[in-house]
Design an enzyme around this catalytic site. Structure first.
Site, mmCIF file in Angstrom:
data_model
loop_
_atom_site.group_PDB
_atom_site.id
_atom_site.type_symbol
_atom_site.label_atom_id
_atom_site.label_comp_id
_atom_site.label_asym_id
_atom_site.label_seq_id
_atom_site.Cartn_x
_atom_site.Cartn_y
_atom_site.Cartn_z
ATOM 1 N N SER A 1 0.257 5.584 6.512
ATOM 2 C CA SER A 1 1.250 4.518 6.654
ATOM 3 C C SER A 1 1.352 3.775 5.330
ATOM 4 C CB SER A 1 0.854 3.553 7.770
ATOM 5 O OG SER A 1 0.827 4.236 9.008
ATOM 6 N N LEU B 1 -4.539 -0.487 7.444
ATOM 7 C CA LEU B 1 -3.263 0.203 7.555
ATOM 8 C C LEU B 1 -3.600 1.679 7.377
ATOM 9 C CD1 LEU B 1 -0.208 -0.201 7.927
ATOM 10 C CD2 LEU B 1 -0.007 -0.418 5.448
ATOM 11 N N ASP B 2 -3.154 2.513 8.304
ATOM 12 C CA ASP B 2 -3.515 3.928 8.284
ATOM 13 C C ASP B 2 -3.241 4.578 6.938
ATOM 14 O OD1 ASP B 2 -4.267 3.864 10.956
ATOM 15 O OD2 ASP B 2 -2.283 4.471 11.658
ATOM 16 N N TYR B 3 -4.022 5.597 6.643
ATOM 17 C CA TYR B 3 -3.910 6.389 5.413
ATOM 18 C C TYR B 3 -2.479 6.886 5.203
ATOM 19 C CZ TYR B 3 -5.108 10.285 2.225
ATOM 20 O OH TYR B 3 -5.176 11.157 1.175
ATOM 21 N N LYS C 1 0.830 -1.209 0.000
ATOM 22 C CA LYS C 1 0.000 0.000 0.000
ATOM 23 C C LYS C 1 0.864 1.258 0.000
ATOM 24 C CE LYS C 1 -2.101 2.204 3.536
ATOM 25 N NZ LYS C 1 -1.924 3.603 3.167
#
Length: 187
Positions: free
Chosen positions: A51, A47-49, A15
């Site tokens: 990260s 998974l955080d934006y 990502k």
């Protein structure tokens, strides 16, 4: 796992920074749908934006739950670029599990990273470089999944996170997968 004639499979995705870990309702922001056209696959966790790195998607709901549910204690490995010079007391505190607003974290496995962090792809946009403030890379392995946990842990010991890249979930690894790319694996 094997469901009759259907073999469960895993989609391993790298990502990019500032991509939502969902397929729809990005409200103008980039989502997984901009990279992956596999309608029967769903994210096993988030998974955080802001990260980057490894996300696992699967076509098997039970497997999705097994990967994503914190009660299964699947270890996640992060490479974290922090602002400041890391000292032994900060490492000890991270390893012991710092206390956050929502309570103490479980102990983490933490080590300083050397040159291997330089093998990562460049982030776009790049991290702001401040000549007067050093940065270091840590490898942090945890088996909890609290909201923004790694960032909150490093902040709690005085080391703000500049860049966070997940490189492993359990036995799954990025293994040379370029940013924005994915591959299928058997579960």
């Amino acid at each position: 796992t094997n469901k009759g004639n259907c073999v469960s499979s895993i989609l391993v995705f790298n990502k990019p920074f500032q991509v939502l870990s969902q397929f729809s309702n990005g409200e103008g922001r980039v989502t997984l749908a901009d990279y992956i056209d596999m309608p029967s696959y769903y994210p096993a966790g988030r998974l955080d934006y802001d990260s980057e790195g490894l996300m696992i998607l699967t076509n098997d709901g039970a497997l999705q739950n097994q990967i994503a549910n914190p009660k299964h204690k699947l270890e996640k490995t992060y490479w974290v670029q922090v602002e400041g010079a890391v000292n032994e007391d900060q490492l000890k505190c991270l390893r012991a599990g710092p206390i956050l607003k929502d309570g103490p974290t479980k102990p983490a496995k933490v080590r300083l990273l050397g040159a291997q962090a330089h093998s990562l792809w460049p982030r776009v946009p790049a991290i702001r470089d401040r000549i007067s403030i050093p940065t270091q890379w840590l490898e942090i392995r945890i088996s909890e999944g609290r909201n923004r946990q790694v960032r909150r842990m490093t902040a709690a010991v005085g080391l703000p996170t500049l860049r966070l890249v997940r490189v492993a979930i359990g036995n799954w690894r990025l293994k040379g997968l370029d940013v924005g790319q994915w591959r299928l694996e058997n579960a």
